[in-house]
Design a protein around this motif. Sequence first.
Motif, PDB file in Angstrom:
ATOM      1  N   LYS A 266       0.862  -1.180   0.000  1.00  0.00           N
ATOM      2  CA  LYS A 266       0.000   0.000   0.000  1.00  0.00           C
ATOM      3  C   LYS A 266       0.899   1.231   0.000  1.00  0.00           C
ATOM      4  N   ILE A 267       0.677   2.139  -0.971  1.00  0.00           N
ATOM      5  CA  ILE A 267       1.523   3.331  -1.017  1.00  0.00           C
ATOM      6  C   ILE A 267       0.767   4.616  -0.694  1.00  0.00           C
ATOM      7  N   SER A 268      -0.550   4.635  -0.882  1.00  0.00           N
ATOM      8  CA  SER A 268      -1.303   5.834  -0.502  1.00  0.00           C
ATOM      9  C   SER A 268      -2.790   5.516  -0.426  1.00  0.00           C
ATOM     10  N   THR A 269      -3.488   6.358   0.354  1.00  0.00           N
ATOM     11  CA  THR A 269      -4.942   6.261   0.484  1.00  0.00           C
ATOM     12  C   THR A 269      -5.526   7.645   0.276  1.00  0.00           C
ATOM     13  N   HIS A 270      -6.582   7.704  -0.520  1.00  0.00           N
ATOM     14  CA  HIS A 270      -7.236   8.978  -0.841  1.00  0.00           C
ATOM     15  C   HIS A 270      -8.704   8.890  -0.475  1.00  0.00           C
ATOM     16  N   PRO A 271      -9.254   9.910   0.182  1.00  0.00           N
ATOM     17  CA  PRO A 271     -10.690   9.899   0.473  1.00  0.00           C
ATOM     18  C   PRO A 271     -11.486  10.041  -0.828  1.00  0.00           C
ATOM     19  N   PHE A 272     -12.645   9.450  -0.844  1.00  0.00           N
ATOM     20  CA  PHE A 272     -13.521   9.571  -2.007  1.00  0.00           C
ATOM     21  C   PHE A 272     -14.114  10.979  -2.029  1.00  0.00           C
ATOM     22  N   VAL A 273     -13.973  11.662  -3.147  1.00  0.00           N
ATOM     23  CA  VAL A 273     -14.572  12.978  -3.359  1.00  0.00           C
ATOM     24  C   VAL A 273     -15.292  12.900  -4.704  1.00  0.00           C
ATOM     25  N   GLN A 274     -16.609  13.114  -4.683  1.00  0.00           N
ATOM     26  CA  GLN A 274     -17.406  12.991  -5.908  1.00  0.00           C
ATOM     27  C   GLN A 274     -16.887  13.932  -6.987  1.00  0.00           C
ATOM     28  N   THR A 275     -16.720  13.410  -8.209  1.00  0.00           N
ATOM     29  CA  THR A 275     -16.254  14.200  -9.346  1.00  0.00           C
ATOM     30  C   THR A 275     -17.200  14.003 -10.516  1.00  0.00           C
ATOM     31  N   ASP A 276     -17.114  14.890 -11.488  1.00  0.00           N
ATOM     32  CA  ASP A 276     -17.893  14.724 -12.708  1.00  0.00           C
ATOM     33  C   ASP A 276     -17.363  13.506 -13.457  1.00  0.00           C
ATOM     34  N   GLY A 277     -18.247  12.649 -13.847  1.00  0.00           N
ATOM     35  CA  GLY A 277     -17.865  11.479 -14.616  1.00  0.00           C
ATOM     36  C   GLY A 277     -17.165  10.396 -13.821  1.00  0.00           C
ATOM     37  N   ASN A 278     -17.128  10.521 -12.498  1.00  0.00           N
ATOM     38  CA  ASN A 278     -16.479   9.516 -11.649  1.00  0.00           C
ATOM     39  C   ASN A 278     -15.042   9.234 -12.079  1.00  0.00           C
ATOM     40  N   ARG A 279     -14.286  10.287 -12.393  1.00  0.00           N
ATOM     41  CA  ARG A 279     -12.887  10.151 -12.806  1.00  0.00           C
ATOM     42  C   ARG A 279     -11.983  10.653 -11.687  1.00  0.00           C
ATOM     43  N   PHE A 280     -10.922   9.895 -11.431  1.00  0.00           N
ATOM     44  CA  PHE A 280     -10.006  10.210 -10.348  1.00  0.00           C
ATOM     45  C   PHE A 280      -8.573  10.024 -10.845  1.00  0.00           C
ATOM     46  N   SER A 281      -7.607  10.634 -10.133  1.00  0.00           N
ATOM     47  CA  SER A 281      -6.209  10.460 -10.541  1.00  0.00           C
ATOM     48  C   SER A 281      -5.282  10.667  -9.358  1.00  0.00           C
ATOM     49  N   SER A 282      -4.058  10.189  -9.540  1.00  0.00           N
ATOM     50  CA  SER A 282      -3.013  10.350  -8.539  1.00  0.00           C
ATOM     51  C   SER A 282      -1.676  10.285  -9.267  1.00  0.00           C
ATOM     52  N   VAL A 283      -0.685  11.027  -8.774  1.00  0.00           N
ATOM     53  CA  VAL A 283       0.656  10.996  -9.348  1.00  0.00           C
ATOM     54  C   VAL A 283       1.585  10.334  -8.340  1.00  0.00           C
ATOM     55  N   GLU A 284       2.322   9.330  -8.802  1.00  0.00           N
ATOM     56  CA  GLU A 284       3.250   8.594  -7.946  1.00  0.00           C
ATOM     57  C   GLU A 284       4.651   8.680  -8.551  1.00  0.00           C
ATOM     58  N   THR A 285       5.656   8.856  -7.699  1.00  0.00           N
ATOM     59  CA  THR A 285       7.040   8.951  -8.181  1.00  0.00           C
ATOM     60  C   THR A 285       7.585   7.566  -8.493  1.00  0.00           C
ATOM     61  N   LEU A 286       8.542   7.540  -9.422  1.00  0.00           N
ATOM     62  CA  LEU A 286       9.157   6.290  -9.872  1.00  0.00           C
ATOM     63  C   LEU A 286      10.662   6.350  -9.684  1.00  0.00           C
ATOM     64  N   ASP A 287      11.254   5.200  -9.463  1.00  0.00           N
ATOM     65  CA  ASP A 287      12.706   5.062  -9.436  1.00  0.00           C
ATOM     66  C   ASP A 287      13.124   4.372 -10.723  1.00  0.00           C
ATOM     67  N   PRO A 288      14.157   4.887 -11.421  1.00  0.00           N
ATOM     68  CA  PRO A 288      14.585   4.252 -12.662  1.00  0.00           C
ATOM     69  C   PRO A 288      15.145   2.855 -12.409  1.00  0.00           C
TER      70      PRO A 288
END
Length: 156
Positions: free
Chosen positions: A95-117
């Motif tokens: 598990k790397i992160s948890t986000h509360p549900f917040v109603q959006t138009d079209g039920n679309r959600f996003s998150s940005v996660e960092t990467l290691d090469p």
Amino acid sequence: MRNSISINCIVAALFLAVFSLAACGVKGPPIPPKAAATPAVALTYRLDDASVQLKWEMAADLSSKQARQATFTIYRSRRDLSEGACEDCPLVFEKISTHPFVQTDGNRFSSVETLDPGYGYAFKVRLKIPGQAVADSNTVRFEYPPAGQSSDKETP
């Protein structure tokens, strides 16, 4: 004395018979009530420099009660690319992160996660609603190559 014992036995037998006949009629194991179905979550990704933008969409709306309690949890699995490919190896997610549900138009959600090469990644999202069975989204997989190699990928 004998008479009182036989009368007690007859009364007990009648008592059992009456209460046995008064039952619901359907015998079997108890069946729990059906919980409201949770909508499916479709996950996609886009690589940006040293991060990945995860986007997901739900197939249906949540009830107001579900929405107040719901969260999205993002899980990641990664393996070192120098170890070579292993198509049959099981993915171990953390598990790397948890986000509360917040109603959006079209039920679309996003998150940005960092990467290691130098790692191969797999991500999935889980919609959690207390007291309800949950299902994971689809799993997206990609390789983020070591510095100097290009990786310009996006899911369809």
